[in-house]
Design a protein around this motif. Structure first.
Motif, PDB file in Angstrom:
ATOM      1  N   LEU A 119       0.819  -1.212   0.000  1.00  0.00           N
ATOM      2  CA  LEU A 119       0.000   0.000   0.000  1.00  0.00           C
ATOM      3  C   LEU A 119       0.850   1.258   0.000  1.00  0.00           C
ATOM      4  O   LEU A 119       0.523   2.234  -0.678  1.00  0.00           O
ATOM      5  CB  LEU A 119      -0.923   0.000   1.228  1.00  0.00           C
ATOM      6  CG  LEU A 119      -2.331  -0.401   0.870  1.00  0.00           C
ATOM      7  CD1 LEU A 119      -2.847  -1.400   1.844  1.00  0.00           C
ATOM      8  CD2 LEU A 119      -3.192   0.807   0.865  1.00  0.00           C
ATOM      9  N   ILE A 120       1.945   1.249   0.731  1.00  0.00           N
ATOM     10  CA  ILE A 120       2.841   2.410   0.755  1.00  0.00           C
ATOM     11  C   ILE A 120       3.343   2.705  -0.650  1.00  0.00           C
ATOM     12  O   ILE A 120       3.353   3.861  -1.082  1.00  0.00           O
ATOM     13  CB  ILE A 120       4.037   2.183   1.704  1.00  0.00           C
ATOM     14  CG1 ILE A 120       3.588   2.182   3.149  1.00  0.00           C
ATOM     15  CG2 ILE A 120       5.105   3.247   1.502  1.00  0.00           C
ATOM     16  CD1 ILE A 120       4.675   1.799   4.125  1.00  0.00           C
ATOM     17  N   LYS A 121       3.750   1.658  -1.369  1.00  0.00           N
ATOM     18  CA  LYS A 121       4.266   1.843  -2.731  1.00  0.00           C
ATOM     19  C   LYS A 121       3.212   2.469  -3.638  1.00  0.00           C
ATOM     20  O   LYS A 121       3.515   3.373  -4.418  1.00  0.00           O
ATOM     21  CB  LYS A 121       4.742   0.515  -3.310  1.00  0.00           C
ATOM     22  CG  LYS A 121       6.028   0.021  -2.706  1.00  0.00           C
ATOM     23  CD  LYS A 121       6.415  -1.328  -3.279  1.00  0.00           C
ATOM     24  CE  LYS A 121       7.614  -1.879  -2.539  1.00  0.00           C
ATOM     25  NZ  LYS A 121       7.917  -3.256  -2.933  1.00  0.00           N
ATOM     26  N   LYS A 122       1.981   1.992  -3.558  1.00  0.00           N
ATOM     27  CA  LYS A 122       0.908   2.533  -4.401  1.00  0.00           C
ATOM     28  C   LYS A 122       0.602   3.985  -4.057  1.00  0.00           C
ATOM     29  O   LYS A 122       0.470   4.832  -4.932  1.00  0.00           O
ATOM     30  CB  LYS A 122      -0.370   1.693  -4.269  1.00  0.00           C
ATOM     31  CG  LYS A 122      -0.346   0.427  -5.043  1.00  0.00           C
ATOM     32  CD  LYS A 122      -0.310   0.720  -6.517  1.00  0.00           C
ATOM     33  CE  LYS A 122      -0.179  -0.554  -7.294  1.00  0.00           C
ATOM     34  NZ  LYS A 122       0.163  -0.323  -8.684  1.00  0.00           N
ATOM     35  N   VAL A 123       0.478   4.269  -2.779  1.00  0.00           N
ATOM     36  CA  VAL A 123       0.165   5.634  -2.355  1.00  0.00           C
ATOM     37  C   VAL A 123       1.310   6.577  -2.735  1.00  0.00           C
ATOM     38  O   VAL A 123       1.073   7.690  -3.209  1.00  0.00           O
ATOM     39  CB  VAL A 123      -0.147   5.690  -0.841  1.00  0.00           C
ATOM     40  CG1 VAL A 123      -0.242   7.119  -0.341  1.00  0.00           C
ATOM     41  CG2 VAL A 123      -1.452   4.947  -0.546  1.00  0.00           C
ATOM     42  N   GLU A 124       2.546   6.126  -2.566  1.00  0.00           N
ATOM     43  CA  GLU A 124       3.695   6.950  -2.945  1.00  0.00           C
ATOM     44  C   GLU A 124       3.721   7.195  -4.455  1.00  0.00           C
ATOM     45  O   GLU A 124       4.045   8.293  -4.902  1.00  0.00           O
ATOM     46  CB  GLU A 124       5.011   6.310  -2.487  1.00  0.00           C
ATOM     47  CG  GLU A 124       5.268   6.462  -1.011  1.00  0.00           C
ATOM     48  CD  GLU A 124       5.285   7.910  -0.552  1.00  0.00           C
ATOM     49  OE1 GLU A 124       5.922   8.760  -1.207  1.00  0.00           O
ATOM     50  OE2 GLU A 124       4.649   8.195   0.473  1.00  0.00           O
ATOM     51  N   LYS A 125       3.373   6.190  -5.244  1.00  0.00           N
ATOM     52  CA  LYS A 125       3.331   6.364  -6.702  1.00  0.00           C
ATOM     53  C   LYS A 125       2.253   7.387  -7.067  1.00  0.00           C
ATOM     54  O   LYS A 125       2.478   8.266  -7.913  1.00  0.00           O
ATOM     55  CB  LYS A 125       3.050   5.010  -7.381  1.00  0.00           C
ATOM     56  CG  LYS A 125       2.897   5.069  -8.869  1.00  0.00           C
ATOM     57  CD  LYS A 125       4.170   5.470  -9.571  1.00  0.00           C
ATOM     58  CE  LYS A 125       3.966   5.433 -11.072  1.00  0.00           C
ATOM     59  NZ  LYS A 125       5.082   5.900 -11.829  1.00  0.00           N
ATOM     60  N   LEU A 126       1.104   7.299  -6.433  1.00  0.00           N
ATOM     61  CA  LEU A 126       0.024   8.257  -6.698  1.00  0.00           C
ATOM     62  C   LEU A 126       0.432   9.667  -6.286  1.00  0.00           C
ATOM     63  O   LEU A 126       0.201  10.627  -7.024  1.00  0.00           O
ATOM     64  CB  LEU A 126      -1.252   7.824  -5.974  1.00  0.00           C
ATOM     65  CG  LEU A 126      -1.946   6.615  -6.594  1.00  0.00           C
ATOM     66  CD1 LEU A 126      -2.908   5.980  -5.599  1.00  0.00           C
ATOM     67  CD2 LEU A 126      -2.663   6.993  -7.864  1.00  0.00           C
ATOM     68  N   LYS A 127       1.058   9.802  -5.131  1.00  0.00           N
ATOM     69  CA  LYS A 127       1.520  11.123  -4.691  1.00  0.00           C
ATOM     70  C   LYS A 127       2.592  11.659  -5.632  1.00  0.00           C
ATOM     71  O   LYS A 127       2.609  12.846  -5.953  1.00  0.00           O
ATOM     72  CB  LYS A 127       2.044  11.067  -3.254  1.00  0.00           C
ATOM     73  CG  LYS A 127       0.946  10.877  -2.227  1.00  0.00           C
ATOM     74  CD  LYS A 127       1.376  10.929  -0.778  1.00  0.00           C
ATOM     75  CE  LYS A 127       2.793  10.691  -0.478  1.00  0.00           C
ATOM     76  NZ  LYS A 127       3.135  10.621   0.952  1.00  0.00           N
ATOM     77  N   SER A 128       3.469  10.786  -6.105  1.00  0.00           N
ATOM     78  CA  SER A 128       4.515  11.191  -7.036  1.00  0.00           C
ATOM     79  C   SER A 128       3.914  11.710  -8.339  1.00  0.00           C
ATOM     80  O   SER A 128       4.365  12.731  -8.884  1.00  0.00           O
ATOM     81  CB  SER A 128       5.444  10.010  -7.308  1.00  0.00           C
ATOM     82  OG  SER A 128       6.361  10.314  -8.316  1.00  0.00           O
ATOM     83  N   LEU A 129       2.905  11.024  -8.849  1.00  0.00           N
ATOM     84  CA  LEU A 129       2.225  11.484 -10.066  1.00  0.00           C
ATOM     85  C   LEU A 129       1.578  12.848  -9.852  1.00  0.00           C
ATOM     86  O   LEU A 129       1.631  13.706 -10.745  1.00  0.00           O
ATOM     87  CB  LEU A 129       1.179  10.466 -10.516  1.00  0.00           C
ATOM     88  CG  LEU A 129       1.719   9.224 -11.205  1.00  0.00           C
ATOM     89  CD1 LEU A 129       0.632   8.161 -11.328  1.00  0.00           C
ATOM     90  CD2 LEU A 129       2.287   9.573 -12.573  1.00  0.00           C
ATOM     91  N   CYS A 130       0.998  13.043  -8.688  1.00  0.00           N
ATOM     92  CA  CYS A 130       0.396  14.349  -8.379  1.00  0.00           C
ATOM     93  C   CYS A 130       1.457  15.443  -8.373  1.00  0.00           C
ATOM     94  O   CYS A 130       1.240  16.527  -8.920  1.00  0.00           O
ATOM     95  CB  CYS A 130      -0.326  14.305  -7.031  1.00  0.00           C
ATOM     96  SG  CYS A 130      -1.804  13.289  -7.010  1.00  0.00           S
ATOM     97  N   LEU A 131       2.596  15.165  -7.773  1.00  0.00           N
ATOM     98  CA  LEU A 131       3.676  16.154  -7.721  1.00  0.00           C
ATOM     99  C   LEU A 131       4.256  16.422  -9.109  1.00  0.00           C
ATOM    100  O   LEU A 131       4.562  17.570  -9.450  1.00  0.00           O
ATOM    101  CB  LEU A 131       4.778  15.692  -6.768  1.00  0.00           C
ATOM    102  CG  LEU A 131       4.413  15.714  -5.293  1.00  0.00           C
ATOM    103  CD1 LEU A 131       5.505  15.045  -4.459  1.00  0.00           C
ATOM    104  CD2 LEU A 131       4.159  17.133  -4.816  1.00  0.00           C
ATOM    105  N   GLN A 132       4.394  15.383  -9.914  1.00  0.00           N
ATOM    106  CA  GLN A 132       4.882  15.562 -11.285  1.00  0.00           C
ATOM    107  C   GLN A 132       3.916  16.414 -12.091  1.00  0.00           C
ATOM    108  O   GLN A 132       4.330  17.300 -12.848  1.00  0.00           O
ATOM    109  CB  GLN A 132       5.079  14.213 -11.973  1.00  0.00           C
ATOM    110  CG  GLN A 132       6.226  13.407 -11.446  1.00  0.00           C
ATOM    111  CD  GLN A 132       6.234  12.004 -12.036  1.00  0.00           C
ATOM    112  OE1 GLN A 132       5.613  11.722 -13.049  1.00  0.00           O
ATOM    113  NE2 GLN A 132       6.952  11.105 -11.369  1.00  0.00           N
ATOM    114  N   TYR A 133       2.633  16.141 -11.924  1.00  0.00           N
ATOM    115  CA  TYR A 133       1.614  16.917 -12.636  1.00  0.00           C
ATOM    116  C   TYR A 133       1.660  18.386 -12.202  1.00  0.00           C
ATOM    117  O   TYR A 133       1.614  19.288 -13.031  1.00  0.00           O
ATOM    118  CB  TYR A 133       0.225  16.324 -12.378  1.00  0.00           C
ATOM    119  CG  TYR A 133      -0.874  17.126 -13.011  1.00  0.00           C
ATOM    120  CD1 TYR A 133      -1.120  17.045 -14.369  1.00  0.00           C
ATOM    121  CD2 TYR A 133      -1.662  17.982 -12.246  1.00  0.00           C
ATOM    122  CE1 TYR A 133      -2.123  17.787 -14.965  1.00  0.00           C
ATOM    123  CE2 TYR A 133      -2.664  18.728 -12.828  1.00  0.00           C
ATOM    124  CZ  TYR A 133      -2.892  18.624 -14.183  1.00  0.00           C
ATOM    125  OH  TYR A 133      -3.881  19.372 -14.760  1.00  0.00           O
TER     126      TYR A 133
END
Length: 170
Positions: free
Chosen positions: A63-77
């Motif tokens: 779950l940490i990996k998924k949430v971190e990936k989602l947060k990373s995409l938000c920051l990239q956007y």
């Protein structure tokens, strides 16, 4: 993306009774009021920390990996959007004529290469935004089965799924 971040933050901090930090803080605070020794204080604090770590998903690596990936995409956007905004401020106006006077506000056909550049840039921006959206939505949907399978053992994850995936909220 904004809904995801707001929902995750809300889940982790507020909503007394179902969610993580604030309700657990109140429980610990109440227990500390009746503690009779430093050992009890440490025990209550350790219980608080363990419960928060667990419910904040910090003990579930998948779950940490998924949430971190989602947060990373938000920051990239957000970074890409900020870059595009700053770039658009620097673009010279297309409707400014060579003598310095301003035209009617329409793209001039005098300089087709400039018009083509803007149209290509607009298309690239649209494609980039759609790419972020597709990638974010795919990651968010891949979170659903992880939450579903984990929520059998950890009921608090049902509430998380409702908040960040919108299950039952829409």
């Amino acid at each position: 993306m904004l809904r995801f971040i707001n929902s995750l933050l809300h889940y982790l901090t507020f909503e007394a009774g179902f969610f993580v930090l604030e309700p657990n803080w109140h429980v610990m605070h109440g227990r500390l009021q009746t503690a009779k020794s430093i050992d009890e204080v440490i025990q209550h604090h350790d219980f608080f920390l363990d419960k928060c770590l667990k419910e904040c998903l910090l003990l579930l690596p998948e779950l940490i990996k998924k949430v971190e990936k989602l947060k990373s995409l938000c920051l990239q956007y957000a970074a890409a959007t900020q870059w595009l905004i700053s770039l658009s401020i620097d673009i010279p106006k297309l409707d400014e004529q060579s003598d310095g006077s301003v035209g009617s506000g329409k793209l001039k056909s005098k300089n087709p290469s400039q018009v083509q550049k803007v149209m290509t840039r607009n298309s690239a921006v649209t494609d980039s935004i759609l790419k972020f959206e597709r990638e974010f939505n795919a990651e968010l949907q891949s979170l659903r089965p992880i939450l579903s399978s984990s929520s059998q053992a950890e009921p608090y994850l049902t509430h998380l799924a409702q908040w960040i995936l919108g299950v039952g909220n829409d």
